[in-house]
Write a protein that holds these residues in place. Structure first.
Motif, PDB file in Angstrom:
ATOM      1  N   GLU A   1      11.643  33.390 -61.177  1.00  0.00           N
ATOM      2  CA  GLU A   1      10.968  34.126 -60.100  1.00  0.00           C
ATOM      3  C   GLU A   1      10.719  35.542 -60.612  1.00  0.00           C
ATOM      4  OE1 GLU A   1      12.909  36.179 -57.204  1.00  0.00           O
ATOM      5  OE2 GLU A   1      14.312  36.842 -58.731  1.00  0.00           O
TER       6      GLU A   1
ATOM      7  N   THR B   1      11.116  38.675 -58.773  1.00  0.00           N
ATOM      8  CA  THR B   1      11.765  39.844 -58.156  1.00  0.00           C
ATOM      9  C   THR B   1      12.857  40.469 -59.034  1.00  0.00           C
ATOM     10  OG1 THR B   1      11.384  38.698 -56.082  1.00  0.00           O
ATOM     11  CG2 THR B   1      12.765  40.647 -55.978  1.00  0.00           C
TER      12      THR B   1
ATOM     13  N   TYR C   1       2.554  41.403 -59.371  1.00  0.00           N
ATOM     14  CA  TYR C   1       2.565  40.670 -60.646  1.00  0.00           C
ATOM     15  C   TYR C   1       2.003  39.280 -60.430  1.00  0.00           C
ATOM     16  CZ  TYR C   1       6.787  39.130 -58.244  1.00  0.00           C
ATOM     17  OH  TYR C   1       7.657  38.681 -57.279  1.00  0.00           O
TER      18      TYR C   1
ATOM     19  N   ARG D   1      11.164  26.588 -63.347  1.00  0.00           N
ATOM     20  CA  ARG D   1      12.313  26.038 -62.618  1.00  0.00           C
ATOM     21  C   ARG D   1      12.427  24.561 -62.949  1.00  0.00           C
ATOM     22  NH1 ARG D   1      11.761  28.764 -56.502  1.00  0.00           N
ATOM     23  NH2 ARG D   1      11.262  30.848 -57.295  1.00  0.00           N
TER      24      ARG D   1
ATOM     25  N   ASN E   1       6.022  22.259 -59.702  1.00  0.00           N
ATOM     26  CA  ASN E   1       5.987  22.088 -61.160  1.00  0.00           C
ATOM     27  C   ASN E   1       7.181  22.780 -61.782  1.00  0.00           C
ATOM     28  OD1 ASN E   1       3.126  21.040 -61.140  1.00  0.00           O
ATOM     29  ND2 ASN E   1       2.863  23.057 -60.230  1.00  0.00           N
TER      30      ASN E   1
ATOM     31  N   GLN F   1       3.297  32.430 -60.010  1.00  0.00           N
ATOM     32  CA  GLN F   1       3.466  33.169 -58.758  1.00  0.00           C
ATOM     33  C   GLN F   1       2.632  34.433 -58.791  1.00  0.00           C
ATOM     34  OE1 GLN F   1       7.565  34.230 -58.031  1.00  0.00           O
ATOM     35  NE2 GLN F   1       8.014  32.320 -56.969  1.00  0.00           N
TER      36      GLN F   1
ATOM     37  N   ARG G   1      16.091  31.230 -45.980  1.00  0.00           N
ATOM     38  CA  ARG G   1      15.529  31.363 -47.333  1.00  0.00           C
ATOM     39  C   ARG G   1      16.513  30.939 -48.419  1.00  0.00           C
ATOM     40  NH1 ARG G   1      11.935  31.274 -49.250  1.00  0.00           N
ATOM     41  NH2 ARG G   1      11.648  33.067 -50.571  1.00  0.00           N
TER      42      ARG G   1
ATOM     43  N   TYR H   1      19.718  36.973 -52.285  1.00  0.00           N
ATOM     44  CA  TYR H   1      19.669  38.449 -52.216  1.00  0.00           C
ATOM     45  C   TYR H   1      19.097  39.019 -50.918  1.00  0.00           C
ATOM     46  CZ  TYR H   1      15.066  37.520 -54.573  1.00  0.00           C
ATOM     47  OH  TYR H   1      13.840  37.043 -54.951  1.00  0.00           O
TER      48      TYR H   1
ATOM     49  N   MET I   1       7.296  39.699 -51.504  1.00  0.00           N
ATOM     50  CA  MET I   1       6.978  38.297 -51.243  1.00  0.00           C
ATOM     51  C   MET I   1       6.313  37.702 -52.468  1.00  0.00           C
ATOM     52  SD  MET I   1       3.496  38.040 -48.996  1.00  0.00           S
ATOM     53  CE  MET I   1       3.878  36.320 -48.890  1.00  0.00           C
TER      54      MET I   1
ATOM     55  N   PHE J   1       3.691  34.254 -53.651  1.00  0.00           N
ATOM     56  CA  PHE J   1       2.937  33.029 -53.364  1.00  0.00           C
ATOM     57  C   PHE J   1       3.025  32.111 -54.573  1.00  0.00           C
ATOM     58  CE2 PHE J   1       0.570  35.729 -50.390  1.00  0.00           C
ATOM     59  CZ  PHE J   1       0.374  34.850 -49.332  1.00  0.00           C
ATOM     60  N   GLY J   2       3.047  30.816 -54.336  1.00  0.00           N
ATOM     61  CA  GLY J   2       2.855  29.856 -55.412  1.00  0.00           C
ATOM     62  C   GLY J   2       1.352  29.740 -55.625  1.00  0.00           C
TER      63      GLY J   2
ATOM     64  N   ARG K   1      -0.116  26.296 -55.276  1.00  0.00           N
ATOM     65  CA  ARG K   1      -0.185  25.860 -53.871  1.00  0.00           C
ATOM     66  C   ARG K   1      -1.353  26.529 -53.150  1.00  0.00           C
ATOM     67  NH1 ARG K   1       6.210  25.308 -52.163  1.00  0.00           N
ATOM     68  NH2 ARG K   1       6.783  24.219 -54.073  1.00  0.00           N
TER      69      ARG K   1
HETATM   70  P1  HAM Z   1      10.536  31.447 -53.543  1.00  0.00           P
HETATM   71  O1  HAM Z   1      10.506  30.999 -52.118  1.00  0.00           O
HETATM   72  O2  HAM Z   1      11.591  30.859 -54.399  1.00  0.00           O
HETATM   73  O3  HAM Z   1      10.668  33.015 -53.497  1.00  0.00           O
HETATM   74  O4  HAM Z   1       9.139  31.196 -54.216  1.00  0.00           O
HETATM   75  C1  HAM Z   1       7.948  31.741 -53.666  1.00  0.00           C
HETATM   76  C2  HAM Z   1       6.841  30.704 -53.696  1.00  0.00           C
HETATM   77  O5  HAM Z   1       6.688  30.184 -55.025  1.00  0.00           O
HETATM   78  C3  HAM Z   1       7.134  29.456 -52.865  1.00  0.00           C
HETATM   79  O6  HAM Z   1       6.818  29.683 -51.505  1.00  0.00           O
HETATM   80  C4  HAM Z   1       6.198  28.447 -53.493  1.00  0.00           C
HETATM   81  O7  HAM Z   1       4.894  28.587 -52.967  1.00  0.00           O
HETATM   82  C5  HAM Z   1       6.196  28.850 -54.966  1.00  0.00           C
HETATM   83  N1  HAM Z   1       7.063  27.958 -55.739  1.00  0.00           N
HETATM   84  C6  HAM Z   1       8.400  27.982 -55.846  1.00  0.00           C
HETATM   85  N2  HAM Z   1       8.847  27.024 -56.658  1.00  0.00           N
HETATM   86  C7  HAM Z   1       7.757  26.343 -57.092  1.00  0.00           C
HETATM   87  C8  HAM Z   1       7.533  25.236 -57.982  1.00  0.00           C
HETATM   88  N3  HAM Z   1       8.543  24.639 -58.593  1.00  0.00           N
HETATM   89  N4  HAM Z   1       6.258  24.812 -58.186  1.00  0.00           N
HETATM   90  C9  HAM Z   1       5.223  25.428 -57.574  1.00  0.00           C
HETATM   91  N5  HAM Z   1       5.366  26.481 -56.740  1.00  0.00           N
HETATM   92  C10 HAM Z   1       6.608  26.934 -56.502  1.00  0.00           C
HETATM   93  C11 HAM Z   1      10.723  33.804 -54.628  1.00  0.00           C
HETATM   94  O8  HAM Z   1      10.503  33.420 -55.737  1.00  0.00           O
HETATM   95  C12 HAM Z   1      11.004  35.239 -54.312  1.00  0.00           C
HETATM   96  N6  HAM Z   1      11.081  35.962 -55.595  1.00  0.00           N
HETATM   97  C13 HAM Z   1       9.916  35.814 -53.434  1.00  0.00           C
HETATM   98  C14 HAM Z   1      10.149  37.243 -53.147  1.00  0.00           C
HETATM   99  C15 HAM Z   1       9.520  38.298 -53.743  1.00  0.00           C
HETATM  100  N7  HAM Z   1      11.045  37.741 -52.314  1.00  0.00           N
HETATM  101  C16 HAM Z   1      10.993  39.044 -52.351  1.00  0.00           C
HETATM  102  N8  HAM Z   1      10.085  39.386 -53.234  1.00  0.00           N
END
Ligand code: HAM
Length: 429
Positions: free
Chosen positions: A80, A82, A105, A111, A120, A125, A256, A260, A304, A306-307, A310
């Motif tokens: 991720e 952050t 970014y 993952r 995937n 992101q 969530r 953190y 936040m 976004f994927g 997606r």
């Molecule tokens: P997260 O919910 O783990 O949050 O991931 C954010 C978005 O990344 C998810 O809503 C989804 O759309 C996309 N995503 C996650 N895993 C996958 C995957 N394996 N394949 C495709 N898309 C995926 C974070 O990552 C936090 N860092 C968000 C954040 C930023 N919070 C505060 N700042």
């Protein structure tokens, strides 16, 4: 045949235009909100993500790609954005100017998950992080930025779900109550939740396995345990969303998947049946302890992500075609070696002056070259044979009107340039 690793994919030329358009839309929105781009490494020292042995998030405990480099250093591919941004914020002392540092970014994350539609192992992101302010209205700004992107992509029926996890005191009070409650159902909890019960009971509420069990629905809710300060803060966030008419739904089960978070947490959900469990297209929240947990000064943060896959799937499902390419200004058909050499020269002039053009380096038949002009959706097709070349002439066909004429070779650039301006003015392309 060597094939790609499981859970990865190639972006082929027919698809890459969609990515470019998505990236353009993101850059425009970030400029509107004054978020500046940051690019951090794709791999970091493992302790950027593996900070706390009590971390119970799946992402940190089960899904990271960890390896030792050739000097025996522990390295992790970023799962991720952050934590890496927080590390860069501290290391580069971005806090010294005492301003809110607003960053965005885009890029690949990794993952080790079971691949399926919208999920995937290497995925992309787009994320934003606002560091240095605990103002509830910056939470609103981040959510509003996400909603603006969704609007810009023409997506509808996206639900914003929001909740508050409160401050540490509120979460500690709630944790106590929650542990007592779930201890009554210990025999019915999945093995992961049993572990979470001691380490981070809030995360039990996020469990996909136990989620539909009856005792889950009657579990105590965090909103009953928020202290006054946390409750007031959440009210301010809600007031801010209302003031800009941004629709949301308060979901008191939303906790969530990352450890953190504090106070505001939110998810943006697409209402697309074929997405199944992957309907969360973006998510985020506040993380006021992350920077200090990583060794930096006490700094508030909210963000936040976004994927991007997606988002693109959602635009496909909504029937928005982002794959349309603008095509070439000119495609050259050269018949003969001298003609090919002359085309080479004309194309260099056109390209130097910003006009997109190409020709057939396979030197196929006239018919196949016309086909390639079509495939490249060129506005003009120019045909040059050795005979025309002797007269210093070239044949030019306007594919939008089917008009053809013969012009001087020197006139090619000004001719196309003027016509393209006319076409752009009329908005025909
Ligand atoms: P997260 O919910 O783990 O949050 O991931 C954010 C978005 O990344 C998810 O809503 C989804 O759309 C996309 N995503 C996650 N895993 C996958 C995957 N394996 N394949 C495709 N898309 C995926 C974070 O990552 C936090 N860092 C968000 C954040 C930023 N919070 C505060 N700042």
């Amino acid at each position: 045949m060597i094939t790609k690793p499981k859970g990865t994919y190639d972006v082929l030329p027919s698809e890459s235009i969609k990515w470019q358009k998505l990236e353009d839309a993101i850059r425009k929105i970030c400029a509107l909100y004054n978020y500046k781009e940051i690019r951090t490494p794709i791999f970091e020292s493992s302790n950027v993500y593996h900070r706390d042995e009590n971390d119970t998030s799946d992402m940190v405990t089960k899904e990271t790609y960890d390896f030792k480099d050739r000097s025996d250093r522990s390295i992790t591919l970023r799962p991720e954005g952050t934590a890496g941004v927080a590390r860069a914020y501290i290391e580069n002392k971005l806090y010294v100017d005492n301003i809110t540092t607003k960053l965005f970014y885009m890029g690949p994350m990794f993952r080790y998950e079971r691949p399926q539609k919208g999920r995937n192992r290497q995925f992309n992101q787009f994320g934003v992080e606002a560091l240095g302010s605990s103002d509830p209205l910056i939470d609103v700004e981040v959510i509003s930025l996400g909603a603006s992107l969704i609007r810009a992509l023409g997506l509808q029926n996206i639900k914003v779900k929001i909740n508050s996890l409160g401050d540490k005191e509120s979460r500690d009070n709630y944790r106590e109550v929650l542990v007592k409650y779930f201890e009554n159902y210990k025999d019915q909890l999945c093995p992961d939740c049993l572990e979470r019960l001691n380490k981070n009971p809030l995360r039990i509420l996020d469990c996909k396995v136990d989620h539909d069990k009856e005792f889950f629905k009657t579990a105590p809710k965090i909103n009953q345990y928020l202290n006054e300060e946390s409750r007031n803060r959440f009210k301010e966030v809600i007031k801010g969303l209302d003031s800009i008419n941004l629709k949301y739904e308060i979901d008191d089960n939303l906790v969530r998947g990352l450890d953190y978070y504090c106070h505001t947490v939110f998810e943006l959900e697409a209402d697309i049946p074929s997405f199944g469990a992957q309907n969360v297209i973006g998510a985020g929240g506040r993380y006021d302890s992350l920077i200090s947990d990583l060794g930096g000064p006490k700094t508030a943060g909210v963000g936040m992500a976004f994927g991007m896959e997606r988002l693109l799937l959602a635009t496909d499902e909504a029937g928005k075609d982002l794959s349309k390419t603008p095509g070439l200004h000119a495609y050259f058909i050269a018949l003969g070696d001298d003609a090919m050499m002359a085309v080479n020269k004309i194309m260099t002039l056109l390209r130097t002056n910003g006009l997109c053009c190409d020709c057939d380096y396979l030197r196929g038949s006239l018919k196949s070259q016309f086909k390639k002009a079509d495939l490249n959706k060129s506005i003009f097709t120019l045909i040059l044979g050795d005979n025309e070349l002797k007269d210093n002439k070239i044949n030019i066909k306007n594919n939008l009107t089917d008009e053809q004429e013969t012009i001087d070779i020197e006139a090619v650039y000004p001719y196309i340039y003027e016509k393209v301006i006319e076409i752009n003015k009329k908005g025909k392309r």
